[in-house]
Design a protein around this motif. Structure first.
Motif, short mmCIF file in Angstrom:
data_model
loop_
_atom_site.label_atom_id
_atom_site.label_comp_id
_atom_site.label_asym_id
_atom_site.label_seq_id
_atom_site.Cartn_x
_atom_site.Cartn_y
_atom_site.Cartn_z
N ARG A 71 0.83 -1.22 0.00
CA ARG A 71 0.00 0.00 0.00
C ARG A 71 0.86 1.26 0.00
N ILE A 121 -6.00 -4.47 -29.06
CA ILE A 121 -6.87 -4.77 -27.91
C ILE A 121 -6.16 -4.37 -26.61
N TYR A 125 -7.32 -1.64 -23.79
CA TYR A 125 -7.45 -2.02 -22.37
C TYR A 125 -6.73 -1.00 -21.49
N ARG A 145 -7.80 0.29 -6.96
CA ARG A 145 -8.53 -0.24 -8.12
C ARG A 145 -7.62 -0.34 -9.35
N VAL A 148 -5.29 -3.31 -9.21
CA VAL A 148 -5.97 -4.57 -9.57
C VAL A 148 -6.12 -4.66 -11.10
N LEU B 172 -15.59 -8.79 -12.03
CA LEU B 172 -14.31 -8.16 -11.67
C LEU B 172 -14.34 -6.67 -12.03
N ALA B 175 -16.73 -4.54 -9.98
CA ALA B 175 -16.19 -4.18 -8.66
C ALA B 175 -15.25 -2.99 -8.78
N LEU B 176 -14.53 -2.93 -9.89
CA LEU B 176 -13.58 -1.81 -10.07
C LEU B 176 -14.29 -0.47 -10.25
N THR B 178 -17.36 0.28 -9.04
CA THR B 178 -18.42 0.46 -8.05
C THR B 178 -18.44 1.91 -7.55
N LEU B 186 -17.25 3.39 -18.39
CA LEU B 186 -15.93 2.83 -18.07
C LEU B 186 -15.89 1.31 -18.17
N MET B 190 -13.05 -1.34 -20.17
CA MET B 190 -12.10 -2.23 -19.50
C MET B 190 -12.40 -3.70 -19.76
N PRO B 193 -12.06 -5.41 -24.10
CA PRO B 193 -10.78 -5.94 -24.62
C PRO B 193 -10.42 -7.30 -24.04
N LEU B 194 -10.73 -7.50 -22.76
CA LEU B 194 -10.39 -8.80 -22.15
C LEU B 194 -11.34 -9.90 -22.59
N ILE B 228 -8.49 -19.04 -15.77
CA ILE B 228 -7.61 -17.89 -15.50
C ILE B 228 -8.40 -16.80 -14.79
N LEU B 236 -7.90 -11.74 -6.30
CA LEU B 236 -8.01 -10.27 -6.18
C LEU B 236 -9.27 -9.83 -5.44
N PRO B 239 -8.38 -7.83 -1.93
CA PRO B 239 -7.87 -6.45 -2.09
C PRO B 239 -8.87 -5.53 -2.78
N LEU B 240 -9.63 -6.10 -3.70
CA LEU B 240 -10.62 -5.29 -4.42
C LEU B 240 -11.73 -4.84 -3.47
N GLU B 242 -11.44 -4.42 -0.35
CA GLU B 242 -10.88 -3.43 0.56
C GLU B 242 -10.82 -2.05 -0.08
N THR B 243 -10.41 -1.99 -1.35
CA THR B 243 -10.24 -0.68 -2.00
C THR B 243 -11.56 -0.06 -2.42
N THR B 244 -12.58 -0.87 -2.62
CA THR B 244 -13.85 -0.29 -3.07
C THR B 244 -14.80 -0.04 -1.90
#
Lengths: 256, 245
Positions: A71, A121, A125, A145, A148, B172, B175-176, B178, B186, B190, B193-194, B228, B236, B239-240, B242-244
């Motif tokens: 952190r 791509i 991203y 965030r 991550v 995922l 959550a980013l 939120t 947004l 994100m 592409p994935l 994957i 994650l 930690p996710l 916690e940060t959100t």
């Protein structure tokens, strides 16, 4: 008065400039390739830009992991700066690749090319990463965030690199970072030009990264300072009945 | 009681304690899935808003691409999955039952495991996306008319694999974003592409299955993507969370 760091930065800038000039000179002097002609010289920009982009995004991943473990705001600054620089080099890779493709393949864009598509791509991203970063004001939430997102996104780097092996499309296979080691199949003259090009690009990346880090540090310091005062400026604090004020004059009331 | 006795007693109890924790974990996951699906059942955002909009996209696409029947037959499966990927993301990033601040605080205090919450949300999103695909498939068949003798079992597995991958990915990314005002803009930047490997695998697999050929390789690719994303999500989630918070 100049500090030691200033002097070192200037020295590093001069070394980078010299490496870039040397790289350009070697690229200009290199003979045309047997099948591609002079268009092959674009690869002295394209390949180093791609390798530098991988490197910068790799630094971004490591710093993001460091942030998630410790952190540390410094890790967040390093991660975001590295990814910004990585995005710039990805753009250089895409644009130089498209120009080369037009000259050699006769196409700006080949939809069947796995490397081209996966790089595009990946670029979008990381644009999403930058957009997310701009959307969050709270520094801790932003850092967490984005860290991550950086970790999730790095999966694309091996996909981009190995796409030419997994999908046999128009793009040629890896010449330098081959799965069977670092053996290159290039002529010595080309290899030297490419090596100098890579060195120049990595030096330029380091320079950009350090400059961006300095800027991020200054931005954070400014935000920390502005965070000390009332959120809407010193002249607009709410009227207050008794007790100490939050700092600065109030708009009336017994103490104001 | 000596320290040795204490340790021995703890050792005796630990397997049953682990079993209880495991049971609690899966119970929490199931609880989140049910909660999410109940909210969807009441609001109907997926079936009554996203699905008709996606069906309209399938209807309008030929007007932009041309109404040549041979062309439409060829692009039908691709159009279906493109629509599922793009519109499915709006399904996965919808506001959820456990998103509001007071609910999250309450759940944290009650000991809801972040990984269970993640798996629960992903499971619910995957279920919704699966239904979403089932609703759109007949629309595609009617409008684009791919003439073939499909392997229905293979198509079903492809739909399940894609729904799981998109559900995990969407959760995922959701959550980013939120609590952000620009979440609807947004999240697709994100996530789409994935989602490209999912799109490639499922479109090629569908083409094979529609032509009566096995799509094992594409199913394996989907399974690898699922795995994957599952590992990334489980690692994650904490930690996710916690940060959100």
């Amino acid at each position: 008065m100049k500090t030691k760091i200033d002097i070192l930065q200037r020295l590093f800038f001069l070394i980078t400039a010299a490496a870039v000039v040397w790289g350009l000179y070697l690229a200009a002097r290199a003979p045309g390739e047997a099948t591609q002609g002079d268009a092959a010289k674009l690869l002295f920009v394209h390949v180093p830009a791609a390798i530098t982009a991988y490197l910068a995004l790799g630094v971004g991943l490591l710093a993001a992991l460091w942030y998630l473990i410790r952190r540390s705001p410094a890790a967040d600054r390093m991660s975001s700066s590295a990814i910004e620089v990585g995005v710039i080099f990805t753009v250089v890779t895409l644009v130089s690749g498209m120009i080369w493709g037009r000259a050699v393949w006769g196409l700006w864009w080949d939809w069947n090319d796995a490397r081209l598509m996966s790089t595009a791509i990946m670029f979008f991203y990381y644009m999403g990463y930058l957009a997310l970063r701009r959307s969050i004001i709270d520094p801790e939430a932003r850092a967490g965030r984005c860290a991550v997102l950086a970790v999730i996104g790095f999966i694309q780097i091996p996909i981009v690199h190995y796409s030419v092996l997994w999908f046999r499309t128009l793009h040629q296979g890896p010449t330098i970072l081959r799965p069977d080691g670092f053996r290159s199949t290039m002529d010595e003259e080309f290899a030297l030009s490419l090596a100098v090009g890579i060195m120049a690009f990595v030096a330029a990346m380091t320079l950009m990264l350090t400059s961006r880090l300095t800027l991020s540090r200054l931005q954070d310091a400014r935000n920390d300072l502005s965070g000390l005062g009332p959120p809407v400026g010193r002249g607009v604090t709410a009227p207050f009945m008794g007790g100490p004020t939050m700092g600065g004059p109030t708009m009336g009331g017994p103490n104001g | 009681m000596t320290a040795e006795q204490n340790g021995a007693e703890q050792k005796d109890r630990s397997p049953s304690r682990r079993a209880v924790l495991r049971r609690t974990f899966w119970r929490q996951t199931w609880w989140v899935i049910r909660k999410e699906l109940r909210v969807e059942l009441r609001g109907g955002e997926t079936l009554w808003m996203a699905a008709p909009f996606a069906a309209m996209a399938l209807l309008l696409a030929p007007l932009a691409l041309g109404t040549d029947t041979a062309l439409l037959r060829r692009i039908g499966p691709g159009m279906l999955w493109l629509v599922v990927v793009l519109f499915g993301m709006t399904v996965t990033v919808r506001p959820t039952s456990i998103e509001s601040r007071p609910v999250r605080d309450l759940l944290t205090l009650s000991g809801l495991d972040p990984v269970a919450a993640f798996l629960g949300r992903s499971g619910a999103s995957a279920a919704l996306l699966f239904v979403f695909t089932l609703v759109l498939t007949p629309v595609m068949i009617v409008l684009y008319g791919p003439d073939s003798a499909p392997l229905w079992g293979c198509l079903l597995w492809l739909a399940v694999g894609a729904a799981v991958a998109l559900g995990l990915l969407g959760t995922l990314v959701a959550a980013l974003v939120t609590g952000l005002r620009s979440r609807t803009a947004l999240a697709p930047i994100m996530s789409v592409p994935l989602a490209a490997p999912v799109l490639i695998a499922v479109v090629n697999g569908t083409e094979n299955a529609l032509n009566g050929q096995p799509a094992t390789i594409w199913l394996l690719m989907l399974a690898a993507v699922d795995l994957i994303l599952l590992i990334a999500g489980v690692m994650l989630a904490a930690p996710l969370d916690e940060t959100t918070r």
